[in-house]
Write an enzyme that holds these catalytic residues in place. Structure first.
Site, mmCIF file in Angstrom:
data_model
loop_
_atom_site.group_PDB
_atom_site.id
_atom_site.type_symbol
_atom_site.label_atom_id
_atom_site.label_comp_id
_atom_site.label_asym_id
_atom_site.label_seq_id
_atom_site.Cartn_x
_atom_site.Cartn_y
_atom_site.Cartn_z
ATOM 1 N N LYS A 85 2.295 4.500 1.400
ATOM 2 C CA LYS A 85 2.514 4.974 2.768
ATOM 3 C C LYS A 85 2.219 6.468 2.775
ATOM 4 O O LYS A 85 2.986 7.266 2.252
ATOM 5 C CB LYS A 85 3.946 4.708 3.217
ATOM 6 N N ARG A 92 -2.520 8.052 17.040
ATOM 7 C CA ARG A 92 -1.585 6.964 17.282
ATOM 8 C C ARG A 92 -1.206 6.862 18.759
ATOM 9 O O ARG A 92 -0.924 5.792 19.271
ATOM 10 C CB ARG A 92 -0.384 7.254 16.395
ATOM 11 N N PHE A 147 -7.214 1.659 5.963
ATOM 12 C CA PHE A 147 -6.486 0.448 5.568
ATOM 13 C C PHE A 147 -6.759 -0.772 6.434
ATOM 14 O O PHE A 147 -6.224 -1.848 6.173
ATOM 15 C CB PHE A 147 -4.977 0.695 5.449
ATOM 16 N N ARG A 178 5.583 -3.903 16.366
ATOM 17 C CA ARG A 178 6.363 -3.418 15.249
ATOM 18 C C ARG A 178 6.935 -4.576 14.416
ATOM 19 O O ARG A 178 7.487 -4.372 13.363
ATOM 20 C CB ARG A 178 7.506 -2.535 15.771
ATOM 21 N N GLU A 217 0.825 -1.213 0.000
ATOM 22 C CA GLU A 217 0.000 0.000 0.000
ATOM 23 C C GLU A 217 0.853 1.253 0.000
ATOM 24 O O GLU A 217 1.991 1.230 0.475
ATOM 25 C CB GLU A 217 -0.885 0.015 1.266
ATOM 26 N N LYS A 240 7.884 -1.200 6.348
ATOM 27 C CA LYS A 240 7.795 0.043 5.577
ATOM 28 C C LYS A 240 9.052 0.223 4.756
ATOM 29 O O LYS A 240 10.139 -0.171 5.177
ATOM 30 C CB LYS A 240 7.579 1.235 6.500
HETATM 31 P P1 AMP Z 1 6.434 5.245 10.701
HETATM 32 O O1 AMP Z 1 5.679 6.324 11.382
HETATM 33 O O2 AMP Z 1 7.514 5.743 9.797
HETATM 34 O O3 AMP Z 1 6.848 4.139 11.622
HETATM 35 O O4 AMP Z 1 5.407 4.553 9.683
HETATM 36 C C1 AMP Z 1 4.242 3.929 10.135
HETATM 37 C C2 AMP Z 1 3.074 4.861 9.953
HETATM 38 O O5 AMP Z 1 2.745 5.036 8.590
HETATM 39 C C3 AMP Z 1 1.799 4.323 10.553
HETATM 40 O O6 AMP Z 1 1.715 4.562 11.922
HETATM 41 C C4 AMP Z 1 0.732 5.096 9.786
HETATM 42 O O7 AMP Z 1 0.425 6.284 10.483
HETATM 43 C C5 AMP Z 1 1.395 5.469 8.494
HETATM 44 N N1 AMP Z 1 0.776 4.863 7.313
HETATM 45 C C6 AMP Z 1 0.618 5.515 6.140
HETATM 46 N N2 AMP Z 1 0.045 4.719 5.220
HETATM 47 C C7 AMP Z 1 -0.169 3.523 5.797
HETATM 48 C C8 AMP Z 1 -0.725 2.292 5.333
HETATM 49 N N3 AMP Z 1 -1.164 2.136 4.094
HETATM 50 N N4 AMP Z 1 -0.767 1.248 6.225
HETATM 51 C C9 AMP Z 1 -0.315 1.393 7.481
HETATM 52 N N5 AMP Z 1 0.216 2.537 7.963
HETATM 53 C C10 AMP Z 1 0.292 3.598 7.130
#
Ligand code: AMP
Length: 587
Positions: free
Chosen positions: A275, A295, A366, A442, A273, A448
């Site tokens: 991001k 969050r 999502f 996590r 998906e 990601k």
């Molecule tokens: P990070 O904050 O870099 O750890 O990335 C994770 C965050 O990306 C999640 O907490 C979501 O807020 C965001 N996110 C954006 N798009 C998506 C998606 N398609 N699925 C899950 N999380 C997403």
């Protein structure tokens, strides 16, 4: 009813050692003796809090008020209290020392109970209006007047929300297991060796209990609730399920280097998906009531009226919990905007309607965790997505499903990743198709991928007043990350990247000062120490080993990228991540 002095002995024990296991041991021995009725108040106080994260109230007591309260309760003048503060730099110690010096014999003072301390502190944010400062002062002074010196120290530290006993959330979780399931595990702590010892081969059983406690915590997000369940036994603990309108921890993603590594982690085929760069949003609906959580599980329902409306109109079902990302977009061009442009929407308390028109968001859904009385988190992702498709009516620029594909092919996945970047998104998230939704996890099946060097989310722990025309601003910031137990570790200082003047989405000295000033707990000349609450995202050239900071690392050329008002200390980057990034950059 437990006496406050007992709790104070626990604080002193925990403070007396840097050893995490020994702290856990002290805490678990203490917990064994606590009655279930006392758990509510105690668990928060042990964590150095009066209110937990989910409570709406905030303590918000200034250092000034505490100085006054110490003065009143000890009969010392304000000058004397301030002098002592300057000398020791720690208001907790000031209270301890001055209460110790207090001349009048307090023969008739009553002994303080935990309940009395808790009740007085809990009333602090409730007093309002005319004479409220006076009333707050009295609530604190009353406690200090009855307090013994050590008790006074911890009362003041609790009010300042700065306990310094160094017990993190991880240790608290472990202590629950040690306190209430030690028999099942056959666990003893060997003080000499600073080691835990199990019966025969009970390590697996131990891990099972730790996981059970963690699971309950991720569902309920309240240590006091989890403590009560532990006290009732394994069955009660295992029964914890999703409760609508009680936010559960969101599932998170682990960082990987590319599509190839991604497939290795989540298997083929995988769901991939976009991001999106916005706010995480966990949405609960029961009947007509829609509630939004960030969050950090803060309730932001009033800040996003348009989302309430979209959810009501476009998602069918009386009762559900869905998960998604709210992304800002430009009203004229329709293009998505980076997070910092809309970040002000989280805290805004006034002109909400206007702001929602100026900075509109689209909800990208999502996941679904719960539907019509049934938890879906154990279901495979594939089924959850299927459900979402059935109940959600997509309407672009209002509410849509997160853009994604299912593929097992590297090329298709690479192309999708490029498309996402071309569309201005941050990267992609790859998800295990048959994976459950793991709250708070996590390493549970989501990864990601981003093209840029991973930034760090760091906590501001101190700052320095500027020079010359910047003297009314805090301009240089001490920053920290956290260890596995949630304790802060220093990683350096940062000042660059912050703008003098306001421009849309920029981090300014003015804003930083506004946020940090109320959090100041100590001042030494130009330097201040602040309560750890503000999280900023920093970029850097490289991570280096360093003996200057307690994390063992330092950042080369750190720059402030943005303010993360959607994150708290427990969302900060961990030492584990920093070690990983360090290793990766060496390769
Ligand atoms: P990070 O904050 O870099 O750890 O990335 C994770 C965050 O990306 C999640 O907490 C979501 O807020 C965001 N996110 C954006 N798009 C998506 C998606 N398609 N699925 C899950 N999380 C997403």
């Amino acid at each position: 009813m437990m006496m406050y002095s007992k709790l104070v002995s626990l604080y002193e024990d925990m403070q007396s050692t840097p050893k995490r296991l020994l702290k856990t041991y002290y805490l678990s021995e203490f917990l064994k003796k606590v009655e279930i009725e006392d758990l509510d108040n105690l668990i928060n106080l042990i964590r150095g809090k009066v209110f937990s994260e989910q409570d709406k109230e905030k303590l918000g007591v200034s250092s000034k008020l505490i100085v006054k309260a110490i003065s009143i309760s000890t009969g010392m003048s304000l000058r004397e209290v301030e002098d002592e503060w300057r000398r020791t730099g720690d208001l907790g110690l000031v209270a301890e020392n001055l209460v110790g010096k207090k001349k009048q014999v307090t023969l008739f003072s009553t002994k303080l109970s935990v309940k009395k301390v808790f009740d007085n502190l809990r009333r602090l944010p409730l007093v309002e209006g005319l004479g409220s400062v006076e009333k707050k002062l009295n609530l604190i002074a009353e406690l200090l007047t009855s307090a013994k010196p050590l008790e006074a120290k911890y009362i003041v530290r609790t009010v300042l929300e700065e306990m310094r006993v160094g017990v993190g959330d991880g240790s608290i979780r472990d202590a629950f297991v040690w306190a209430w399931f030690d028999k099942e595990i056959g666990l003893t702590y060997d003080k000499e060796a600073n080691n835990i010892v199990f019966d025969e081969d009970k390590r697996d059983v131990y891990n099972e209990y730790v996981a059970l406690v963690e699971r309950a915590y991720n569902m309920l997000n309240e240590f006091r609730e989890v403590a009560k369940l532990c006290k009732q036994g394994k069955k009660a603990l295992g029964r914890v399920g999703i409760k609508i309108n009680k936010p559960l921890k969101v599932m998170l993603a682990q960082k990987v280097e590319g599509i190839d590594e991604g497939f290795k982690k989540v298997g083929r085929p995988a769901r991939i998906e976009y991001k999106y760069d916005g706010f995480r949003m966990q949405i609960h609906k029961v009947g007509d009531k829609v509630t939004l959580f960030t969050r950090r599980l803060e309730n932001v329902t009033t800040q996003f009226p348009e989302i309430i409306d979209y959810v009501k109109k476009n998602v069918s079902g009386k009762e559900f919990i869905i998960d998604g990302e709210a992304v800002g977009f430009d009203k004229k061009t329709g293009e998505y905007m980076p997070f910092q442009k809309i970040s002000q929407r989280i805290r805004r308390k006034y002109d909400i309607k206007k702001l929602s028109e100026k900075l509109p968001v689209e909800l990208n859904v999502f996941d679904i965790l719960y539907y019509q009385g049934k938890s879906l988190i154990e279901e495979p992702l594939e089924n959850r997505l299927e459900k979402l498709r059935k109940i959600l009516k997509e309407t672009p620029k209002k509410i849509i499903l997160a853009k994604g594909i299912i593929t097992e092919d590297d090329k298709t996945a690479e192309k999708f990743y490029k498309d996402s970047l071309n569309a201005g998104e941050e990267g992609v998230i790859m998800k295990r198709l048959d994976g459950p939704y793991k709250p708070g996890n996590r390493v549970g099946g989501w990864v990601k991928i981003k093209p840029v060097m991973e930034s760090l989310d760091v906590v501001v722990t101190g700052a320095e007043w500027g020079e010359g025309k910047r003297s009314s601003w805090l301009t240089s910031f001490k920053i920290g990350i956290i260890d596995e137990a949630g304790e802060l570790l220093e990683i350096g200082k940062v000042g660059t990247g912050i703008k003098e003047l306001e421009s849309e989405g920029a981090v300014t000295f003015e804003r930083m000062t506004e946020l940090l000033k109320p959090l100041i707990i100590e001042e030494h000349g130009k330097e201040v120490i602040v309560r750890a609450e503000v999280v900023i995202e920093v970029n850097y050239e490289e991570i280096q080993k360093s003996t200057n900071y307690s994390s063992g690392f330092a950042l080369r050329f750190p720059r402030v990228a943005r303010l993360r008002e959607d994150r708290g200390v427990d969302d900060a980057s961990t030492i584990f991540m920093v070690e990983e990034f360090f290793k990766k950059q060496k390769r």
